[in-house]
Design a protein around this motif. Structure first.
Motif, PDB file in Angstrom:
ATOM      1  N   ALA A   1      -4.642 112.396  27.459  1.00 43.15           N
ATOM      2  CA  ALA A   1      -4.114 113.698  27.036  1.00 43.15           C
ATOM      3  C   ALA A   1      -3.280 114.327  28.157  1.00 43.15           C
ATOM      4  O   ALA A   1      -2.416 113.670  28.733  1.00 43.15           O
TER       5      ALA A   1
ATOM      6  N   LYS B   1      -5.873 116.306  23.333  1.00 43.12           N
ATOM      7  CA  LYS B   1      -6.018 117.576  24.061  1.00 43.12           C
ATOM      8  C   LYS B   1      -7.352 117.556  24.787  1.00 43.12           C
ATOM      9  O   LYS B   1      -8.381 117.237  24.196  1.00 43.12           O
ATOM     10  N   ARG B   2      -7.332 117.909  26.076  1.00 43.15           N
ATOM     11  CA  ARG B   2      -8.504 117.769  26.893  1.00 43.15           C
ATOM     12  C   ARG B   2      -8.551 118.917  27.888  1.00 43.15           C
ATOM     13  O   ARG B   2      -7.524 119.383  28.356  1.00 43.15           O
ATOM     14  N   SER B   3      -9.751 119.352  28.230  1.00 42.48           N
ATOM     15  CA  SER B   3      -9.888 120.446  29.188  1.00 42.48           C
ATOM     16  C   SER B   3     -10.926 120.114  30.239  1.00 42.48           C
ATOM     17  O   SER B   3     -11.921 119.449  29.959  1.00 42.48           O
TER      18      SER B   3
ATOM     19  N   HIS C   1     -12.983 117.521  24.861  1.00 40.21           N
ATOM     20  CA  HIS C   1     -11.724 117.166  24.207  1.00 40.21           C
ATOM     21  C   HIS C   1     -11.772 117.583  22.752  1.00 40.21           C
ATOM     22  O   HIS C   1     -12.835 117.646  22.145  1.00 40.21           O
ATOM     23  N   GLN C   2     -10.590 117.896  22.220  1.00 42.82           N
ATOM     24  CA  GLN C   2     -10.504 118.268  20.808  1.00 42.82           C
ATOM     25  C   GLN C   2     -10.558 117.016  19.939  1.00 42.82           C
ATOM     26  O   GLN C   2     -10.127 115.948  20.366  1.00 42.82           O
TER      27      GLN C   2
ATOM     28  N   CYS D   1      -8.064 110.429  23.179  1.00 41.38           N
ATOM     29  CA  CYS D   1      -9.435 110.867  23.462  1.00 41.38           C
ATOM     30  C   CYS D   1     -10.399 110.373  22.388  1.00 41.38           C
ATOM     31  O   CYS D   1     -11.492 109.894  22.700  1.00 41.38           O
TER      32      CYS D   1
END
Ligand code: MN
Length: 262
Positions: free
Chosen positions: A99, A179-181, A207-208, A215
């Motif tokens: 991501a 998407k990753r945080s 992650h979404q 992901c």
């Protein structure tokens, strides 16, 4: 015999670099040009404002006191100038590059630099946080690179590969970036003289759930993820919206857009 350039961002002494070198060694004439120390999250930086030292450690095995992109640049534009590599491989990184990671990653940046210089490239990362076992990732790297060299490497190829680290992967999937945080943590501490300092980059990964994302492939399905990347960051869907904005006091000119970016 094809020429293969190998680099990474974990440094010339990293186990993942040795594993990738070993994986591609039977497939061509292999050159290693890697940073002399860890350069993780170095992104796509090039060292323009200072000299670079290139150190020959063994035949076709060099360290550079610079970034991963410096290594790709020096390897392609200097060491292999007379006969450019057929393929560049970067890694195997100690940790995921999924991501949004690709914008920070030195591993991916080395591949990006090669791609900008016209050399097809693949970045490999092992998705693990402890007990790094590069065997499955190395085996896949050998199979993929063999296929690319035998089947013909597509021009401008820039491929981001992430291999799950927990046992033998079931197979692979071609994916899009997810998407990753990292949790946006900022840890504030005091040094021995009482001045504050900060550690950024948290450790609470989330992650979404995005269907078809890198992901999901790695974390949900335990598959090796292959994401083709490109470096044109233009958001084509927004061109009309931005074009419609009036900006007072300035005349807008209509640019001549090519049908499609090259
Ligand atoms: Mn790294």
């Amino acid at each position: 015999m094809p020429r293969i350039l190998v680099s990474n961002d974990d440094g010339i002494h990293a186990d993942g670099l040795a594993a990738l070198h070993e994986a591609v060694r039977p497939l061509g004439e292999v050159w290693v040009v890697a940073p002399d120390r860890e350069q993780s999250a170095a992104s796509h930086a090039l060292s323009f404002a200072r000299p670079l030292r290139l150190k020959k450690l063994e035949p076709r095995w060099y360290s550079v006191d610079g970034t991963p992109s410096d290594c790709a640049y020096l390897g392609i534009n200097h060491l292999l100038k007379d006969s450019p590599p057929d393929l560049m491989v970067s890694g195997i990184n100690r940790g995921a590059n999924l991501a949004d990671d690709v914008t920070y990653s030195g591993t991916v940046a080395a591949a990006m630099e090669a791609s900008l210089l016209g050399i097809p490239s693949v970045a490999f990362s092992l998705v693990s946080r402890r007990d790094f076992d590069y065997r499955h990732a190395a085996r896949f790297a050998r199979a993929l690179v063999r296929q690319l060299l035998e089947g013909g490497v597509p021009p401008k190829l820039l491929l981001n590969v992430n291999v799950p680290g927990d046992g033998k992967p079931k197979g692979y999937a071609v994916t899009r970036l997810g998407k990753r945080s990292y949790g946006n943590d900022v840890v504030e501490r005091s040094d021995p003289r009482g001045a504050r300092y900060y550690w950024i980059g948290g450790s609470t990964f989330t992650h979404q759930d995005i269907p078809g994302s890198d992901c999901n492939a790695v974390f949900r399905d335990r598959l090796i993820s292959l994401t083709p990347l490109h470096l044109d960051l233009t958001e084509y869907a927004r061109l009309d919206e931005v074009s419609a904005w009036p900006i007072r006091g300035y005349r807008k000119f209509a640019p001549k857009f090519a049908a499609k970016a090259g």
